[in-house]
Write an enzyme that holds these catalytic residues in place. Structure first.
Site, mmCIF file in Angstrom:
data_model
loop_
_atom_site.group_PDB
_atom_site.id
_atom_site.type_symbol
_atom_site.label_atom_id
_atom_site.label_comp_id
_atom_site.label_asym_id
_atom_site.label_seq_id
_atom_site.Cartn_x
_atom_site.Cartn_y
_atom_site.Cartn_z
ATOM 1 N NE ARG A 41 -3.924 -1.860 2.461
ATOM 2 C CZ ARG A 41 -3.937 -3.084 2.775
ATOM 3 N NH1 ARG A 41 -2.870 -3.643 3.351
ATOM 4 N NH2 ARG A 41 -5.163 -3.758 2.492
ATOM 5 C CE LYS A 68 -8.899 -1.737 4.591
ATOM 6 N NZ LYS A 68 -9.304 -1.819 3.058
ATOM 7 C CG HIS A 130 -4.940 0.305 -3.620
ATOM 8 N ND1 HIS A 130 -4.480 -0.012 -2.305
ATOM 9 C CD2 HIS A 130 -5.728 -0.624 -3.689
ATOM 10 C CE1 HIS A 130 -4.968 -0.812 -1.781
ATOM 11 N NE2 HIS A 130 -5.735 -1.137 -2.723
ATOM 12 N NE ARG A 134 -3.133 -3.699 -1.205
ATOM 13 C CZ ARG A 134 -2.599 -4.666 -0.401
ATOM 14 N NH1 ARG A 134 -1.381 -4.813 -0.196
ATOM 15 N NH2 ARG A 134 -3.516 -5.336 0.745
ATOM 16 C CG HIS A 158 -6.311 -9.031 1.414
ATOM 17 N ND1 HIS A 158 -6.481 -9.358 0.374
ATOM 18 C CD2 HIS A 158 -6.112 -7.483 1.624
ATOM 19 C CE1 HIS A 158 -6.773 -8.154 -0.440
ATOM 20 N NE2 HIS A 158 -6.330 -7.015 0.210
ATOM 21 C CE1 TYR A 168 -10.078 -24.729 16.137
ATOM 22 C CE2 TYR A 168 -11.814 -23.236 15.456
ATOM 23 C CZ TYR A 168 -11.406 -24.036 16.224
ATOM 24 O OH TYR A 168 -11.896 -24.519 17.466
#
Length: 183
Positions: A41, A68, A130, A134, A158, A168
């Site tokens: 980013r 983020k 961006h 990305r 992400h 998990y």
């Protein structure tokens, strides 16, 4: 284009653009190139501090405060990314990409600088920073099968949307992420 979507260059056009970008001079060009190579980013790159880079381990650790997801993120550096980091030595005591504006010494590169690089490449009407860094990366990696979807998402830092899976699955896919970012 849906709300929140960023204009992104078709991934098949990215290699030619990267070749042109690599030929450009300037701090903004190197910052944009590193951002693309790391699928990073804008804020992660312009505020990157020299101390975040471990060139013995070929990694860049983006601190939680600049991500983020608010979790630190390890980025595995390709050979070219390492070259960029090394070439920036001596530019500033703190920031990897310091501003080049007179009177603003000791400050990071402006968030508009990489947009200006897109202007110089004559693609700003077709992609955002961006979008290039990305979505173009994600589309390329997914469409070509360059890596498993979990690895791609881990490169992009992400968050897992499935709460049970997130609770998990604690895999970081380090070696696969390193291999993907080296392609």
């Amino acid at each position: 284009k849906a709300k929140g979507d960023f204009a992104a260059l078709p991934y098949r056009e990215a290699p030619a653009l990267m070749q042109r970008l690599r030929a450009m001079d300037g701090t903004a060009a190197r910052a944009l190139e590193l951002a693309v190579l790391c699928a990073a980013r804008t804020g992660e790159v312009i505020y990157a501090e020299r101390r975040e880079f471990d060139l013995d381990a070929d990694t860049w650790t983006v601190p939680a405060a600049r991500t983020k997801a608010k979790e630190s993120h390890a980025v595995y550096l390709s050979e070219r990314a390492i070259e960029i980091v090394k070439a920036q030595r001596g530019q500033d005591a703190r920031y990897l990409f310091p501003t080049t504006m007179p009177g603003r010494e000791g400050k990071p590169l402006s968030n508009m600088a990489m947009l200006a690089a897109l202007d110089r490449l004559d693609v700003r009407d077709r992609t955002t920073v961006h979008g290039l860094c990305r979505p173009t990366f994600s589309t390329w990696a997914n469409e070509t099968g360059a890596a498993r979807p979990d690895v791609i998402e881990a490169c992009l830092a992400h968050e897992e949307s499935n709460r049970v899976r997130a609770a998990y699955n604690r895999a970081d896919f380090a070696e696969e992420r390193r291999a993907l970012l080296a392609k």
